[in-house]
Write a protein that holds these residues in place. Structure first.
Motif, PDB file in Angstrom:
ATOM      1  N   VAL A 115      58.738  53.427  63.497  1.00  0.00           N
ATOM      2  CA  VAL A 115      58.118  54.191  62.415  1.00  0.00           C
ATOM      3  C   VAL A 115      58.491  55.666  62.545  1.00  0.00           C
ATOM      4  CG1 VAL A 115      55.934  54.961  61.425  1.00  0.00           C
ATOM      5  CG2 VAL A 115      56.213  52.574  62.085  1.00  0.00           C
ATOM      6  N   ASP A 116      58.409  56.195  63.761  1.00  0.00           N
ATOM      7  CA  ASP A 116      58.792  57.596  63.989  1.00  0.00           C
ATOM      8  C   ASP A 116      60.249  57.832  63.602  1.00  0.00           C
ATOM      9  OD1 ASP A 116      56.313  58.323  64.893  1.00  0.00           O
ATOM     10  OD2 ASP A 116      56.858  58.378  67.024  1.00  0.00           O
ATOM     11  N   ALA A 117      61.115  56.867  63.894  1.00  0.00           N
ATOM     12  CA  ALA A 117      62.539  57.031  63.608  1.00  0.00           C
ATOM     13  C   ALA A 117      62.807  57.186  62.111  1.00  0.00           C
ATOM     14  CB  ALA A 117      63.324  55.840  64.155  1.00  0.00           C
ATOM     15  N   VAL A 118      61.896  56.688  61.296  1.00  0.00           N
ATOM     16  CA  VAL A 118      62.017  56.840  59.843  1.00  0.00           C
ATOM     17  C   VAL A 118      61.275  58.083  59.354  1.00  0.00           C
ATOM     18  CG1 VAL A 118      61.475  55.803  57.606  1.00  0.00           C
ATOM     19  CG2 VAL A 118      62.284  54.361  59.479  1.00  0.00           C
ATOM     20  N   MET A 119      60.021  58.225  59.772  1.00  0.00           N
ATOM     21  CA  MET A 119      59.154  59.227  59.169  1.00  0.00           C
ATOM     22  C   MET A 119      59.340  60.632  59.738  1.00  0.00           C
ATOM     23  SD  MET A 119      57.770  57.619  56.776  1.00  0.00           S
ATOM     24  CE  MET A 119      56.749  58.991  56.238  1.00  0.00           C
ATOM     25  N   VAL A 120      59.724  60.756  60.993  1.00  0.00           N
ATOM     26  CA  VAL A 120      59.950  62.099  61.540  1.00  0.00           C
ATOM     27  C   VAL A 120      61.139  62.772  60.859  1.00  0.00           C
ATOM     28  CG1 VAL A 120      60.606  63.412  63.593  1.00  0.00           C
ATOM     29  CG2 VAL A 120      58.782  61.709  63.742  1.00  0.00           C
ATOM     30  N   PRO A 121      62.309  62.135  60.753  1.00  0.00           N
ATOM     31  CA  PRO A 121      63.426  62.804  60.071  1.00  0.00           C
ATOM     32  C   PRO A 121      63.148  63.147  58.611  1.00  0.00           C
ATOM     33  CG  PRO A 121      64.239  60.967  61.380  1.00  0.00           C
ATOM     34  CD  PRO A 121      62.737  60.855  61.361  1.00  0.00           C
TER      35      PRO A 121
END
Length: 727
Positions: free
Chosen positions: A364-370
């Motif tokens: 999820v972080d790999a999608v939402m952080v960028p």
């Protein structure tokens, strides 16, 4: 042959009965000089070492085991991996919740990391006992909630553009590093799974999973043998593990979705979360090695191309790059061999390496952080975070730019997005037309870029932070079209500081790294320095009178730095714990340059290019715990305090155009290309005490954080224009 005897343990019911009998009978057998001790006295190491403590040893042991059993019975339980020193493996342990109190969070406004961490720590603390910095941030968040969809900063804009997700993420801070609880909440009421997310002004957000992007079965299948510079020695992968991992189908085996995550959770429901999450941590370390290898080769490609384009030699750069790649490839193969032994390289069935609650968060972080990082960076770049009454974003009509027809673009997130995109497109168009680099906040010409930032996070046990500064600058005496061009000077520079605290709120400098290349009247000067724990470990200062190439890589490792100790209560027993920092820092520099001046003709030939890449990491560890006799103690865990990379690529050139140039013959042209990237990982991991008394084990976390990271570009200046336009 060992002479150590293995103690015989009676069945638990028998042992508890005997202990109860001893506890009741012991007082009558005590000597008159030694009164019956209290639980506090029995828990005190000094009392237990005294004459009375030794005389009352059996009574104390029975009293403590009875109290320990009561605490164990009433405490929450979890299935955990226990330290090897206590037998290893998976056992049910009682858990003492990790209360987060004396926290140290500040800064990091230039990235989404700071915004997420400062929001989550509020929830972690239940919005109580906040520090002054946290109170101010909580007040700011309340003001964001109160002003509807009005935007007054880039941080507020990003929060409200991704509103449903932002609210879930902040609330998830209360789970700390309990990734199973986060996963469960994601699928519950107010979660982010199996639902459409919206911005604060009611606009539908793109789904977390796009239904098109496939990912690897597990991280080990990301492996592909990488290239080397020509005519250098390459590492040869010969193991079966490397052959198994280099699997194209397994590299694209998964199409992530909410349903896929649910199905994997069910398929691995009989495996302890600690086992799943620890496997994921090992895979993240492997991925970091892969990313490092890819970054080294990509940097070589950029630097070698820049050097070759100016007829500089790349031999030294090629050889040193190949040495780094060789070491990284060797480490990759060793890791793959271990993964194969664990059964992770099986491609045709589900393994414990394929999913975990921690992987869910990571994906999820790999999608939402960028996504949010891109919004934040673009907003900061074109507004300077100036949303004041006289700012351009609130007075856009003053800019006279096509497409910006309104006056105030801060009325909702959608308007901010449209303003940011339009102004960014306008500035890019000006750059393409060879217009001077422009400060988007003041709309004035810029002769340099100086970017600085910093942040800190953690608590009084372990914390870490950074400060950075990097940029470029040019100076020429005089004004437009009559400058003293032969006196033009230029510089590129990068600085990185790393700080940490161990079992104390006092922060100390872990490392300070600097690099600078600059022109002088008749030379180009290269300066590099590194300071670790206050001690200079590397200094380089050299001037080059003509053409030069320069390659340097200086790593420094200290695996036992900044030690400290503290006492923690293991329920009712004080235990002293010691720990410290494992530090790895370094600086990578590869440069080329040339300088020529002819002041009789007011001419200069200047070529300055290269990469300055300071990097640093600090990991916390606990190594020893001391308690009372009879209490078996172990420590376990890993903790990344901060990991930072700050590569600056720079190219500044000044040269005379040909007499036949179509628009600017015989003109000094500036060629500028500089960019600054950074990669940050902060507060990731858990350090725990484990203790056993009377066959019952408990876990007592010292520190635990869920971790978050980002990688983004802080600035990118690309220009080619007549030098006179700059002044």
């Amino acid at each position: 042959m060992s002479l150590r005897r293995t103690p015989v343990r009676l069945p638990r019911p028998v042992r508890w009965a005997m202990l109860s009998t001893l506890s009741l009978a012991a007082p009558q057998a005590l000597a008159a000089t030694c009164p019956q001790p209290t639980l506090t006295e029995c828990s005190n190491v000094d009392y237990r070492a005294s004459a009375c403590g030794q005389e009352n040893d059996a009574y104390c042991q029975g009293l403590m085991e009875s109290e320990w059993k009561a605490r164990y019975t009433s405490a929450p339980k979890r299935t955990a991996l226990v330290p090897d020193s206590m037998g290893g493996g998976v056992e049910t342990v009682a858990v003492q919740p990790n209360a987060v109190t004396n926290t140290l969070f500040s800064g990091s406004d230039e990235s989404i990391v700071g915004q997420v961490q400062r929001g989550q720590v509020l929830a972690r603390k239940g919005y109580k006992n906040l520090t002054k910095v946290e109170q101010a941030y909580d007040k700011q968040r309340q003001e964001w909630d109160a002003n509807g969809v009005l935007e007054r900063s880039c941080q507020e804009y990003v929060h409200e553009k991704h509103y449903d997700y932002s609210r879930f993420e902040q609330g998830a801070g209360r789970f700390g590093d309990d990734f199973r609880a986060l996963f469960t909440a994601a699928y519950g009421s107010g979660g982010i799974a199996e639902r459409t997310l919206y911005s604060k002004d009611g606009k539908k957000l793109a789904p977390v999973w796009d239904g098109k992007t496939r990912v690897e079965k597990n991280a080990y299948f990301r492996f592909v043998p990488g290239p080397y510079p020509k005519n250098t020695k390459a590492y040869e992968f010969t193991s079966e593990a490397a052959w198994k991992a280099n699997n194209a189908e397994a590299r694209q085996a998964v199409l992530p979705s909410d349903a896929w995550h649910q199905s994997m959770s069910k398929a691995l429901s009989n495996v302890a979360d600690d086992v799943l999450n620890e496997s994921q941590q090992r895979q993240e370390a492997f991925s970091a090695l892969l990313d490092q290898r890819n970054a080294v080769y990509a940097a070589w490609q950029r630097e070698a191309e820049a050097l070759r384009s100016r007829d500089f030699s790349t031999v030294e750069l090629d050889e040193k790059t190949a040495e780094r790649l060789y070491d990284l490839d060797k480490a990759l193969e060793e890791t793959l061999a271990k993964a194969d032994a664990e059964g992770c390289l099986v491609a045709d069935k589900t393994t414990v390496c394929d999913w975990s609650p921690r992987r869910y968060k990571a994906m999820v972080d790999a999608v939402m952080v960028p996504r949010r990082e891109a919004d934040l960076r673009q907003c900061l770049a074109v507004t300077g975070n100036d949303f004041g009454a006289e700012s351009f974003i609130r007075n856009a009509d003053r800019l006279k730019i096509k497409g910006l027809d309104l006056k105030d673009y801060t009325l909702n997130p959608e308007l901010v997005s449209s303003y940011v995109k339009a102004l960014a497109a306008y500035l890019a168009e000006q750059a393409a037309k060879q217009q001077p680099p422009t400060n988007p906040v003041t709309m004035t010409k810029r002769q340099g870029m100086d970017f600085s930032a910093g942040g800190y996070s953690g608590d009084n046990n372990f914390g870490g932070g950074y400060s950075l500064r990097a940029g470029w600058e040019m100076s020429t005496p005089g004004s437009a079209f009559n400058g003293n061009w032969c006196d033009t000077n230029a510089a590129i520079f990068s600085e990185l500081g790393l700080y940490a605290n161990v079992f104390s709120p006092t922060r100390r400098e872990v490392a300070y790294l600097t690099g600078r290349a600059s022109t002088q009247p008749s030379a180009i000067r290269v300066e590099l320095s590194a300071r670790v724990l206050g001690n200079p470990v590397f200094t380089f200062d050299q001037s080059y009178p003509a053409r030069f190439t320069f390659v340097e890589r200086k790593p420094f490792v200290d695996k036992d730095a900044a030690r400290g100790s503290a006492t923690f209560m293991v329920w009712f027993i004080p235990v002293t714990v010691s720990g410290g920092l494992s530090v790895e820092v370094g600086i990578v520099a590869s440069m080329g340059g040339a300088l020529g001046r002819d002041c009789t003709l007011n001419l200069i030939t200047l070529d300055l290019l290269g990469n300055i890449g300071p990097y640093a990491s600090a990991n916390g560890f606990v190594s020893l715990a001391i308690g009372i006799p009879g209490l078996q103690i172990g420590v376990r865990g890993t903790l990344t305090l901060v990991r930072f990379e700050l590569p600056l690529q720079g190219r500044i050139g000044v040269a005379l155009s040909s007499p036949t140039h179509p628009t600017n013959p015989n003109t000094l042209f500036l060629s500028l290309g500089t960019s600054l990237n950074f990669t940050l990982r902060s507060l990731d991991g858990r350090l725990s005490l484990f203790a056993e008394l009377g066959f019952l084990k408990g876990e007592f976390p010292i520190v635990s954080w869920p971790g978050i990271g980002t990688s983004t570009q802080l600035f990118n200046d690309q220009h080619y224009l007549p030098l006179a336009q700059l002044y």
